[in-house]
Design a protein around this motif. Structure first.
Motif, PDB file in Angstrom:
ATOM      1  N   ASP A  49       6.624   5.947  -4.534  1.00  0.00           N
ATOM      2  CA  ASP A  49       5.441   6.104  -3.673  1.00  0.00           C
ATOM      3  C   ASP A  49       4.964   7.552  -3.658  1.00  0.00           C
ATOM      4  OD1 ASP A  49       5.497   3.409  -3.005  1.00  0.00           O
ATOM      5  OD2 ASP A  49       6.665   3.743  -1.180  1.00  0.00           O
TER       6      ASP A  49
ATOM      7  N   LYS B 164      -4.855  15.546  -0.427  1.00  0.00           N
ATOM      8  CA  LYS B 164      -3.394  15.351  -0.453  1.00  0.00           C
ATOM      9  C   LYS B 164      -2.719  16.244   0.583  1.00  0.00           C
ATOM     10  CE  LYS B 164      -3.257  14.090  -5.330  1.00  0.00           C
ATOM     11  NZ  LYS B 164      -2.884  14.502  -6.677  1.00  0.00           N
TER      12      LYS B 164
ATOM     13  N   GLU C  57       5.438   9.855  -5.989  1.00  0.00           N
ATOM     14  CA  GLU C  57       4.876  10.206  -7.294  1.00  0.00           C
ATOM     15  C   GLU C  57       3.506   9.569  -7.501  1.00  0.00           C
ATOM     16  OE1 GLU C  57       8.165   9.180  -9.918  1.00  0.00           O
ATOM     17  OE2 GLU C  57       8.743  11.297  -9.973  1.00  0.00           O
ATOM     18  N   LYS C  58       3.338   8.350  -7.029  1.00  0.00           N
ATOM     19  CA  LYS C  58       2.037   7.688  -7.142  1.00  0.00           C
ATOM     20  C   LYS C  58       0.994   8.492  -6.365  1.00  0.00           C
ATOM     21  CE  LYS C  58       0.210   3.023  -7.122  1.00  0.00           C
ATOM     22  NZ  LYS C  58       0.499   1.615  -6.899  1.00  0.00           N
ATOM     23  N   PHE C  59       1.378   8.962  -5.181  1.00  0.00           N
ATOM     24  CA  PHE C  59       0.489   9.789  -4.359  1.00  0.00           C
ATOM     25  C   PHE C  59       0.181  11.113  -5.055  1.00  0.00           C
ATOM     26  CE2 PHE C  59       0.273  13.247  -1.178  1.00  0.00           C
ATOM     27  CZ  PHE C  59      -0.904  12.887  -0.544  1.00  0.00           C
TER      28      PHE C  59
ATOM     29  N   ASN D  90       0.229  11.853  -8.145  1.00  0.00           N
ATOM     30  CA  ASN D  90      -0.553  11.649  -9.371  1.00  0.00           C
ATOM     31  C   ASN D  90      -1.874  10.932  -9.136  1.00  0.00           C
ATOM     32  OD1 ASN D  90       1.443  12.856 -10.972  1.00  0.00           O
ATOM     33  ND2 ASN D  90       2.607  10.954 -11.010  1.00  0.00           N
ATOM     34  N   SER D  91      -2.201  10.671  -7.877  1.00  0.00           N
ATOM     35  CA  SER D  91      -3.425   9.925  -7.565  1.00  0.00           C
ATOM     36  C   SER D  91      -4.665  10.789  -7.789  1.00  0.00           C
ATOM     37  CB  SER D  91      -3.393   9.448  -6.107  1.00  0.00           C
ATOM     38  OG  SER D  91      -3.571  10.549  -5.224  1.00  0.00           O
ATOM     39  N   ASN D  92      -5.814  10.156  -7.680  1.00  0.00           N
ATOM     40  CA  ASN D  92      -7.089  10.842  -7.897  1.00  0.00           C
ATOM     41  C   ASN D  92      -7.606  11.567  -6.667  1.00  0.00           C
ATOM     42  OD1 ASN D  92      -7.272  10.078 -10.583  1.00  0.00           O
ATOM     43  ND2 ASN D  92      -8.245   8.144 -10.071  1.00  0.00           N
ATOM     44  N   LEU D  93      -6.819  11.596  -5.599  1.00  0.00           N
ATOM     45  CA  LEU D  93      -7.230  12.347  -4.411  1.00  0.00           C
ATOM     46  C   LEU D  93      -7.315  13.830  -4.768  1.00  0.00           C
ATOM     47  CD1 LEU D  93      -4.847  10.718  -1.772  1.00  0.00           C
ATOM     48  CD2 LEU D  93      -7.304  10.352  -1.978  1.00  0.00           C
TER      49      LEU D  93
ATOM     50  N   ASP E  30       0.853  -1.180   0.000  1.00  0.00           N
ATOM     51  CA  ASP E  30       0.000   0.000   0.000  1.00  0.00           C
ATOM     52  C   ASP E  30       0.894   1.236   0.000  1.00  0.00           C
ATOM     53  OD1 ASP E  30      -1.777   2.054   0.410  1.00  0.00           O
ATOM     54  OD2 ASP E  30      -2.645   1.236   2.244  1.00  0.00           O
ATOM     55  N   TYR E  31       0.950   1.941  -1.123  1.00  0.00           N
ATOM     56  CA  TYR E  31       1.845   3.088  -1.215  1.00  0.00           C
ATOM     57  C   TYR E  31       1.487   4.177  -0.212  1.00  0.00           C
ATOM     58  CZ  TYR E  31      -1.480   6.013  -3.791  1.00  0.00           C
ATOM     59  OH  TYR E  31      -2.560   6.782  -4.142  1.00  0.00           O
ATOM     60  N   LEU E  32       0.204   4.308   0.140  1.00  0.00           N
ATOM     61  CA  LEU E  32      -0.180   5.317   1.137  1.00  0.00           C
ATOM     62  C   LEU E  32       0.389   4.971   2.508  1.00  0.00           C
ATOM     63  CD1 LEU E  32      -3.875   6.238   0.260  1.00  0.00           C
ATOM     64  CD2 LEU E  32      -1.838   7.655  -0.002  1.00  0.00           C
TER      65      LEU E  32
END
Length: 99
Positions: A48, A62, A50-52, A54-57, A6-8
């Motif tokens: 991790d 964020k 960058e994934k955060f 670029n996430s849909n949050l 889980d990257y978060l």
């Protein structure tokens, strides 16, 4: 198969473990992190982050996540939480080149 990565959660661990109340400054804490971890760990942390980013949050979600997990007083460093995290990613990318 269930993927337990889980990257978060990883990002929470990075922010909370690196930028806690006992640090001298966010810059010093980042430098210590960069010096102490392997190149692979640094690359994984960048991924991790960058994934955060670029996430849909939403932007607010964020910013809240960063503020809730990093003991950084953002008005003092004159950056929003998102600007700060983007800056960390750039600094870590630079550090990877010399590891």
């Amino acid at each position: 198969m269930y993927n337990s990565y889980d990257y978060l959660e990883e990002l929470e661990d990075f922010l909370g473990g690196t930028f806690h109340q006992d640090i001298g400054s966010p810059e010093q804490a980042l430098n210590e992190f960069i010096n102490e971890v392997s190149k692979e760990c640094l690359l994984s942390t960048i991924k991790d982050c960058e994934k955060f980013l670029n996430s849909n949050l939403t932007k607010q979600e964020k910013e809240s996540f960063i503020q809730n997990n990093a003991e950084v007083y953002f008005p003092a460093i004159e950056l929003t939480p998102l600007q700060w995290l983007n800056k960390l990613v750039q600094q870590m990318k630079e550090a990877v080149k010399t590891k």
